[in-house]
Scaffold this active site. Structure first.
Site, mmCIF file in Angstrom:
data_model
loop_
_atom_site.group_PDB
_atom_site.id
_atom_site.type_symbol
_atom_site.label_atom_id
_atom_site.label_comp_id
_atom_site.label_asym_id
_atom_site.label_seq_id
_atom_site.Cartn_x
_atom_site.Cartn_y
_atom_site.Cartn_z
ATOM 1 N N CYS A 445 37.051 29.311 54.362
ATOM 2 C CA CYS A 445 35.582 29.397 54.283
ATOM 3 C C CYS A 445 34.943 29.012 55.618
ATOM 4 C CB CYS A 445 35.037 28.480 53.200
ATOM 5 S SG CYS A 445 33.226 28.476 53.209
ATOM 6 N N GLY A 547 37.060 43.869 53.275
ATOM 7 C CA GLY A 547 36.198 43.818 54.453
ATOM 8 C C GLY A 547 35.498 45.148 54.602
HETATM 9 O O1 RRO Z 1 30.282 29.893 50.022
HETATM 10 C C1 RRO Z 1 30.338 30.363 51.166
HETATM 11 O O2 RRO Z 1 29.495 30.117 52.035
HETATM 12 C C2 RRO Z 1 31.440 31.244 51.597
HETATM 13 C C3 RRO Z 1 32.787 31.038 51.268
HETATM 14 BR BR1 RRO Z 1 33.367 29.695 50.113
HETATM 15 C C4 RRO Z 1 33.785 31.872 51.839
HETATM 16 O O3 RRO Z 1 35.001 31.725 51.629
HETATM 17 N N1 RRO Z 1 33.366 32.857 52.672
HETATM 18 C C5 RRO Z 1 32.059 33.065 52.970
HETATM 19 O O4 RRO Z 1 31.718 33.965 53.726
HETATM 20 N N2 RRO Z 1 31.106 32.233 52.426
#
Ligand code: RRO
Length: 594
Positions: A445, A547
């Site tokens: 993340c 993607g």
């Molecule tokens: O929640 C988020 O901001 C988030 C997560 Br967990 C993730 O794995 N990828 C993303 O782009 N946002």
């Protein structure tokens, strides 16, 4: 009433100038009649993404009027398509950016993708406006739109409603003649060109000081500052109020977690599913509204590492011992099946868009998520900084797992921790539940400041997998980050540690102006395809490729690069049924290619 699941094409039947704004009408042959305050996610069929990849996301517009039409009022060719009566929907729009510019250019005969009606509207008149004073409707600028429909509903039930409208200047008083032509309104303008010189809330304050105010109820829509003032006034006079709020929104049905606004008791709520109308309590409106505006473990994939043609039939596919009806699943965090079921009802289950469902990532403890604003449109994509809002492990197991277990497809639960111990707790906590078919380990993340992002280092990833592998026999899928020089090295480490599969890519670290977050959408697709190809050449594990997959050709490309499954993310924001559409397009493409 729930909305029809998905988006549909509606014909533009009229479009005209209205002061500095534009009013356009759509013929919605299949939708139900909306309630005042509800909204639609709209995108022109043609020339969306026209200049520099924008507009990309659909735009949320609250409905300004809705007129049921009998079948006989339809054009002949529409009549045959329409089983029941349809609705004419009127919208008010101001050209302030790429999306609204394009909507302002709509002309009769064009078609628009519409998803709705969405959100909670204003309360039905009888519930709040029972007193002698009736209703007070307060609108500012383009926020007058939902109040026009509300006023008509009040009038139809003979509920007295006084209308107070405020405008910045003459150029921003459009819509007035169109939407409030035949009723009495009190006006205010900041430049004094019409009515009281000052704010519409001055008019409201005077009205609430009157004798009959105690039995009034206030309904408001307008800019943030106006709504704040309305909330304060109503609170001071102990008058109930409902506020139609606005926040940047990518999907409109709870999937993107972008439209968060603070809740009075802490944390955030999603305006699309918990609003856009909030409040209703006496003197306790929305708290402090920040912004208004809608305006198995089968190792080894079936793919030849490094590429080769995808399977001739895209229908059934085996993945980690799971038999899936198609290779199309969702990307974690881009589809909230529980919220979507609230919005679309059980139609969602009958036509579930994915062959397996991946949950939003959960963490050991509950998280409110990042402060709004959380999403930004970019050329052919968007940046998110959602920040992992979730109920925590206990909350997930108690409140969400039972409902996700009702989905007609296998469930993959995505988990994250900030240490090996936390990850272990998550895997143990989740794996023992029968309804969980597999576990995704989110080591990538980009939006949580937890220090270490495990997936940035191959040794950490291997060590994590070695710690987790003995804890469960269920498949472990490692979600890789694209934000490293050598994602294949991390994938190899995951494989050596005992992973059953890898998924990639998570979002790309990106900035636009001051904003930093994760980039997704078609803009990242070439990067994703390249990384899937590189990883497929390096590991023997099955790969979930994602993607920027928007259609069957994109999915084909991802499978050709070496993926066993394809995950759809951002495209579901634009088209809630994208998963099924892409699976069907893929099947068709494969049939053509044979
Ligand atoms: O929640 C988020 O901001 C988030 C997560 Br967990 C993730 O794995 N990828 C993303 O782009 N946002």
């Amino acid at each position: 009433m729930t909305a029809p699941f998905g988006r549909r094409l509606c014909e533009v039947t009229e479009s005209r100038d209205s002061g500095g704004y534009r009013v356009f009408s759509l013929l919605d042959a299949d939708g139900p009649e909306p309630s005042p305050g509800q909204f639609y996610m709209l995108a022109a069929e043609r020339q969306w993404e026209r200049s520099g990849g924008r507009p990309f996301l659909p735009r949320a517009l609250s409905v300004a009027d809705a007129t049921p039409l009998q079948r006989s009022q339809f054009r002949a060719q529409e009549r045959d398509k329409c089983e029941r009566q349809g609705v004419r929907l009127d919208f008010l729009v101001e050209a302030v950016g790429p999306g609204s510019d394009r909507l302002c250019e709509l002309r009769e005969g064009e078609r628009v993708w519409a998803n709705g009606p969405l959100g909670n509207g204003f309360s039905a008149p009888r519930e709040l406006a029972s007193g002698a004073a009736g209703a007070i409707l307060v609108g500012g600028g383009i926020g007058i739109a939902p109040l026009a429909l509300l006023r008509r509903r009040f009038a139809a039930r003979n509920v007295p409603a006084r209308v107070l409208l405020g405008f910045r200047d003459e150029a921003h008083s459009g819509g007035l003649d169109d939407l409030f032509a035949c009723c009495e309104v009190a006006l205010a303008s900041e430049d004094g060109h019409v009515g009281h010189r000052g704010y519409v809330t001055d008019l409201l304050a005077a009205m609430l000081d009157g004798d009959d105010a105690a039995s009034a109820a206030v309904y408001a829509c307008g800019p943030e500052a106006m709504l704040d003032a309305v909330a304060r006034l109503c609170s001071a006079h102990d008058v109930p109020c409902e506020l139609a709020m606005e926040s940047p929104m990518a999907c409109g049905y709870g999937a993107c977690f972008g439209c968060a606004v603070p809740k009075p008791d802490g944390g955030y709520m999603r305006l699309c599913v918990d609003g856009p109308v909030v409040g209703g309590g006496r003197g306790s409106p929305a708290g402090n509204p920040r912004r208004i505006g809608l305006s198995g473990s089968g190792r080894g994939g079936s793919q030849v590492p490094g590429g080769g043609p995808p399977p001739a039939s895209s229908e059934a596919v085996e993945f980690c011992g799971l038999e899936l009806r198609s290779p199309v699943i969702n990307a974690s965090g881009t589809f909230d099946a529980i919220a979507a079921r609230r919005v679309y009802g059980d139609e969602l289950l009958r036509d579930f868009p994915f062959s397996a469902f991946v949950s939003k990532t959960i963490t050991p403890e509950p998280r409110a998520g990042n402060e709004p604003q959380r999403i930004w449109e970019t050329p052919a994509g968007m940046i998110n900084s959602i920040g992992l809002p979730n109920k925590g492990l206990e909350g997930f197991l108690a409140e969400e797992l039972p409902r996700l277990a009702e989905l007609p497809v296998p469930l993959v639960v995505s988990v994250m921790g900030t240490s090996r111990e936390q990850f272990s707790r998550m895997v143990q906590g989740v794996a023992e539940h029968e309804g969980v078919a597999a576990i995704e380990l989110n080591v990538s993340c980009p939006n949580v400041r937890s220090g270490l992002i495990v997936g940035e280092q191959a040794e950490e990833t291997a060590a994590l997998l070695e710690a987790l592998r003995p804890l469960t026999a269920k498949p472990l899928i490692v979600k890789l980050t694209p934000n490293v020089a050598d994602p294949a090295a991390v994938a190899v480490a995951a494989e050596e540690g005992g992973a059953d599969a890898v998924s990639l890519i998570n979002t790309l670290k990106a900035s636009e102006g001051e904003v930093t977050g994760g980039l997704s959408g078609p803009a990242v697709r070439p990067v994703a395809v390249a990384q899937v190809r590189t990883v497929a050449a390096a590991v023997g594990l099955p790969i979930v490729g994602m993607g920027g997959v928007c259609d069957g050709d994109d999915a084909f490309q991802m499978l050709s690069a070496g993926a066993t499954l394809v995950a759809v993310g951002t495209e579901s924001f634009r088209d809630p049924r994208a998963g099924n559409r892409i699976a069907a397009e893929l099947l068709e493409r494969n049939a053509r290619g044979r």
